[in-house]
Design a protein around this motif. Structure first.
Motif, mmCIF file in Angstrom:
data_model
loop_
_atom_site.group_PDB
_atom_site.id
_atom_site.type_symbol
_atom_site.label_atom_id
_atom_site.label_comp_id
_atom_site.label_asym_id
_atom_site.label_seq_id
_atom_site.Cartn_x
_atom_site.Cartn_y
_atom_site.Cartn_z
ATOM 1 N N ALA A 151 24.826 40.509 -23.032
ATOM 2 C CA ALA A 151 25.161 39.632 -21.898
ATOM 3 C C ALA A 151 26.666 39.382 -21.792
ATOM 4 O O ALA A 151 27.218 39.344 -20.694
ATOM 5 C CB ALA A 151 24.409 38.303 -22.027
ATOM 6 N N ARG A 154 28.252 42.422 -20.383
ATOM 7 C CA ARG A 154 27.915 42.545 -18.965
ATOM 8 C C ARG A 154 28.802 41.652 -18.111
ATOM 9 O O ARG A 154 29.325 42.073 -17.075
ATOM 10 C CB ARG A 154 26.439 42.178 -18.752
ATOM 11 N N ALA A 155 29.023 40.416 -18.557
ATOM 12 C CA ALA A 155 29.876 39.500 -17.799
ATOM 13 C C ALA A 155 31.320 39.978 -17.770
ATOM 14 O O ALA A 155 32.003 39.866 -16.748
ATOM 15 C CB ALA A 155 29.800 38.101 -18.416
ATOM 16 N N ASN A 158 31.887 43.142 -15.467
ATOM 17 C CA ASN A 158 31.867 42.816 -14.045
ATOM 18 C C ASN A 158 33.240 42.392 -13.542
ATOM 19 O O ASN A 158 33.507 42.424 -12.339
ATOM 20 C CB ASN A 158 30.865 41.692 -13.759
ATOM 21 N N SER A 213 34.128 41.598 -7.398
ATOM 22 C CA SER A 213 32.954 42.200 -8.017
ATOM 23 C C SER A 213 31.713 41.904 -7.188
ATOM 24 O O SER A 213 31.643 40.906 -6.474
ATOM 25 C CB SER A 213 32.774 41.664 -9.442
ATOM 26 N N GLY A 217 25.409 41.466 -11.089
ATOM 27 C CA GLY A 217 25.714 42.338 -12.212
ATOM 28 C C GLY A 217 25.821 43.804 -11.858
ATOM 29 O O GLY A 217 25.599 44.673 -12.703
ATOM 30 N N ASN A 238 23.198 48.838 -12.366
ATOM 31 C CA ASN A 238 22.703 47.463 -12.424
ATOM 32 C C ASN A 238 22.593 47.055 -13.891
ATOM 33 O O ASN A 238 21.706 47.508 -14.608
ATOM 34 C CB ASN A 238 21.342 47.348 -11.735
ATOM 35 N N LEU A 239 23.515 46.213 -14.338
ATOM 36 C CA LEU A 239 23.544 45.794 -15.742
ATOM 37 C C LEU A 239 22.648 44.596 -16.019
ATOM 38 O O LEU A 239 22.543 44.165 -17.166
ATOM 39 C CB LEU A 239 24.981 45.446 -16.147
ATOM 40 N N SER A 240 22.033 44.051 -14.988
ATOM 41 C CA SER A 240 21.223 42.850 -15.156
ATOM 42 C C SER A 240 19.761 43.219 -15.416
ATOM 43 O O SER A 240 19.325 44.330 -15.121
ATOM 44 C CB SER A 240 21.311 41.964 -13.911
#
Length: 271
Positions: A151, A154-155, A158, A213, A217, A238-240
């Protein structure tokens, strides 16, 4: 800002309330170098990456002779405008989520206190390494990473954007009149549309993410666009953990001038 000047109305200020309302958590990740785990802050606002002197010497068994002396021609300034007291420069091969990134540059800085502390991570990952991490992670997102990503990474990814808009007509949007769906933890291809003036340009063009961005995500992969094409495919990661819908005409990125490089000695192999 207008309003009453009665001051704060929160009542009694406790330590717990202050930490909850006024202090945010910096994303921390663990990387490895030479088999040693290093806890680092992910700092997208830093141009350089750093390691503390005590950690470098104690855990990585580094010595003064292992550091390149760059202080005579390289001056680093911190965000507060003061010089950053660093001792030298080193390059390390690091491992991130099982992926190896060779030759990552770190500045070895003097410890803020006398030695290490448990509260402060010994390393900071800046944009020089985060950009390389992003390229490798996106390339291995499906295969090596199995569509999963930490996570905090991922943040941070972005916010790692390298391109800057060069004009109103350079903006690229989602093509069509229907929403585009990007499934969770996957890579999808959507159609993008360029401005008419860009489509008439017969030069080589490169599509890149813009400064802003995308929500949910989503991360765009830079794409080489054939000359003369107004509608072209773009890959979106899509990283979410949830699927995301992209409405039509949403801004995706920018289209800039590309440059063709020819070399008779270049060889490319795929494994």
């Amino acid at each position: 800002m207008r309003g009453d000047t009665d001051g704060s109305k929160t009542g009694t200020l406790t330590k717990e309330r202050f930490l909850k309302r006024a202090v945010g958590k910096c994303p921390e990740v663990e990387i490895h170098a030479g088999g040693v785990a290093i806890k680092c802050l992910l700092d997208t606002g830093s141009n350089v990456s750093t390691l503390t002197e005590s950690f470098f010497k104690k855990h990585l068994h580094g010595e003064d002779k292992d550091m390149h002396c760059t202080s005579k021609w390289l001056k680093i300034t911190a965000a507060n405008g003061l010089p950053l007291p660093y001792l030298g420069y080193v390059e390390l091969d690091i491992q991130v989520m099982g992926l190896t990134i060779p030759g990552c540059g770190f500045l070895v800085i003097r410890d803020q206190n006398d030695g290490e502390t448990d509260s402060a991570p010994p390393g900071i990952l800046g944009m020089n390494i985060e950009q390389r991490c992003k390229q490798l992670i996106l390339a291995e997102f499906d295969n090596a990473l199995k569509g999963t990503l930490d996570a905090d990474w991922r943040a941070a990814l972005n916010r790692v954007q390298e391109a800057a808009p060069v004009g109103a007509n350079s903006v690229i949007r989602v093509a069509g009149t229907r929403k585009s769906y990007i499934p969770a933890a996957s890579v999808a291809t959507i159609q993008a549309r360029a401005h008419k003036e860009l489509a008439e340009n017969r030069n080589l063009r490169l599509f890149e993410p813009g400064k802003a961005s995308l929500s949910g995500g989503l991360v765009l992969i830079p794409t080489l666009v054939s000359p003369g094409r107004r509608v072209f495919p773009v890959q979106v990661v899509n990283l979410s953990p949830e699927g995301v819908w992209l409405p039509p005409k949403v801004k995706l990125g920018v289209l800039g001038q590309g440059r063709r490089v020819e070399s008779s000695s270049c060889e490319v192999r795929f494994h």
